[in-house]
Design a protein around this motif. Structure first.
Motif, PDB file in Angstrom:
ATOM      1  N   GLU A 167       0.824  -1.213   0.000  1.00 51.92           N
ATOM      2  CA  GLU A 167       0.000   0.000   0.000  1.00 51.92           C
ATOM      3  C   GLU A 167       0.856   1.260   0.000  1.00 51.92           C
ATOM      4  OE1 GLU A 167      -3.375   0.256  -0.326  1.00 51.92           O
ATOM      5  OE2 GLU A 167      -3.329  -1.906  -0.659  1.00 51.92           O
ATOM      6  N   LEU A 168       1.887   1.277   0.830  1.00 52.35           N
ATOM      7  CA  LEU A 168       2.760   2.451   0.866  1.00 52.35           C
ATOM      8  C   LEU A 168       3.486   2.640  -0.456  1.00 52.35           C
ATOM      9  CD1 LEU A 168       4.118   2.087   4.481  1.00 52.35           C
ATOM     10  CD2 LEU A 168       2.998   4.130   3.568  1.00 52.35           C
ATOM     11  N   ILE A 219       3.096   5.894  -2.852  1.00 49.02           N
ATOM     12  CA  ILE A 219       4.280   6.677  -3.214  1.00 49.02           C
ATOM     13  C   ILE A 219       4.412   6.770  -4.733  1.00 49.02           C
ATOM     14  CG2 ILE A 219       6.810   6.709  -3.154  1.00 49.02           C
ATOM     15  CD1 ILE A 219       6.507   5.347  -0.310  1.00 49.02           C
ATOM     16  N   ALA A 220       4.220   5.645  -5.410  1.00 46.53           N
ATOM     17  CA  ALA A 220       4.366   5.612  -6.871  1.00 46.53           C
ATOM     18  C   ALA A 220       3.297   6.432  -7.582  1.00 46.53           C
ATOM     19  CB  ALA A 220       4.326   4.166  -7.367  1.00 46.53           C
ATOM     20  N   SER A 221       2.109   6.512  -6.999  1.00 46.11           N
ATOM     21  CA  SER A 221       1.007   7.194  -7.678  1.00 46.11           C
ATOM     22  C   SER A 221       0.835   8.649  -7.242  1.00 46.11           C
ATOM     23  CB  SER A 221      -0.301   6.437  -7.442  1.00 46.11           C
ATOM     24  OG  SER A 221      -0.669   6.510  -6.075  1.00 46.11           O
ATOM     25  N   SER A 222       1.664   9.111  -6.342  1.00 46.11           N
ATOM     26  CA  SER A 222       1.542  10.469  -5.817  1.00 46.11           C
ATOM     27  C   SER A 222       2.829  11.248  -6.082  1.00 46.11           C
ATOM     28  CB  SER A 222       1.275  10.420  -4.312  1.00 46.11           C
ATOM     29  OG  SER A 222       0.117   9.661  -4.043  1.00 46.11           O
ATOM     30  N   ASP A 223       2.754  12.536  -5.896  1.00 42.96           N
ATOM     31  CA  ASP A 223       3.930  13.381  -6.078  1.00 42.96           C
ATOM     32  C   ASP A 223       4.713  13.496  -4.770  1.00 42.96           C
ATOM     33  OD1 ASP A 223       3.497  13.910  -8.770  1.00 42.96           O
ATOM     34  OD2 ASP A 223       2.120  15.556  -8.312  1.00 42.96           O
ATOM     35  N   THR A 259      11.558   1.646  -3.742  1.00 42.97           N
ATOM     36  CA  THR A 259      11.112   2.937  -4.257  1.00 42.97           C
ATOM     37  C   THR A 259      12.306   3.727  -4.774  1.00 42.97           C
ATOM     38  OG1 THR A 259       9.803   4.917  -3.813  1.00 42.97           O
ATOM     39  CG2 THR A 259      11.237   4.173  -2.041  1.00 42.97           C
ATOM     40  N   ASP A 260      12.032   4.573  -5.751  1.00 42.30           N
ATOM     41  CA  ASP A 260      13.070   5.450  -6.294  1.00 42.30           C
ATOM     42  C   ASP A 260      13.101   6.795  -5.576  1.00 42.30           C
ATOM     43  OD1 ASP A 260      13.780   3.532  -8.190  1.00 42.30           O
ATOM     44  OD2 ASP A 260      12.346   4.312  -9.671  1.00 42.30           O
ATOM     45  N   VAL A 261      12.173   6.984  -4.652  1.00 42.88           N
ATOM     46  CA  VAL A 261      12.074   8.238  -3.916  1.00 42.88           C
ATOM     47  C   VAL A 261      13.068   8.209  -2.751  1.00 42.88           C
ATOM     48  CG1 VAL A 261      10.511   9.652  -2.523  1.00 42.88           C
ATOM     49  CG2 VAL A 261       9.640   8.487  -4.544  1.00 42.88           C
TER      50      VAL A 261
END
Length: 141
Positions: free
Chosen positions: A95-96, A100-104, A134-136
Motif C-alpha cells: 500500500e505504501l 508513493i508511486a502514484s503520488s507526487d 522505491t526510487d524516492v
C-alpha cells in the motif's frame, strides 16, 4: 526540490515520535507539505469497525482519529507545516509503495524497529522493502 514529504505512520507512538520530529523539521525548513499515511492491515481494520459497531468506514477518517496521527498532526501544526492525512487497508509495504508511486512524493520518512537479520527474513520489514523498492529518497529513523 522537496515539496511533499510522506511520513509512514505506524501505531507505536513512542517509536514514531523521532520520525515525526525529524520530518517536521525538514518540512518546516523546506516549506514542504507532509502527508501522514497510515496503512491498516485487514484484520486491524475489521477490529476497529467491530469495536465501533459499524460495518464500514473511510480509512482516511479512521486514520485522523489514530493517536499517533493526532500526535504527528499536533507536531506539524506547532512547526507551521501544512499536512494531509491518508490511509488505506491491506499489506503495509504494498500500500505504501503504491501510494508513493502514484503520488507526487519527493521524500519518505519511515521508522524502523530493531530486528535481527533472521527476524527480518522471516517476518519481513516494511521499512526495508520501501527502501529497496522505491526510487524516492528515504530517511530511516
Amino acid at each position: 526540490m522537496i515539496e511533499t514529504i510522506l511520513i509512514a505512520v505506524e501505531n507505536q507512538r513512542e517509536r514514531m515520535q523521532p520520525v515525526i520530529d525529524h520530518a517536521a523539521e525538514m518540512a518546516a525548513g523546506l516549506d514542504a507539505d507532509v502527508v501522514l499515511y497510515h496503512v491498516y492491515e485487514d484484520e486491524e481494520f475489521q477490529s476497529l469497525l467491530e469495536a465501533r459497531n459499524i460495518e464500514s468506514a473511510d480509512p482516511d477518517e479512521l486514520a485522523r482519529q489514530n493517536a499517533t496521527v493526532e500526535a504527528a498532526a499536533a507536531t506539524l501544526r506547532e512547526s507551521g507545516v501544512d499536512f494531509s492525512v491518508g490511509a488505506s487497508t491491506g499489506d503495509p509495504s504494498d500500500e505504501l509503495l503504491g501510494y508513493i508511486a502514484s503520488s507526487d512524493i519527493d521524500h519518505v520518512f519511515v521508522g524502523s524497529r530493531r530486528r535481527s537479520r533472521t527476524g527480518k527474513a522471516i517476518f519481513g520489514s516494511v521499512s526495508q522493502q520501501i527502501l529497496f523498492e522505491t526510487d524516492v529518497p528515504c530517511t530511516l529513523v
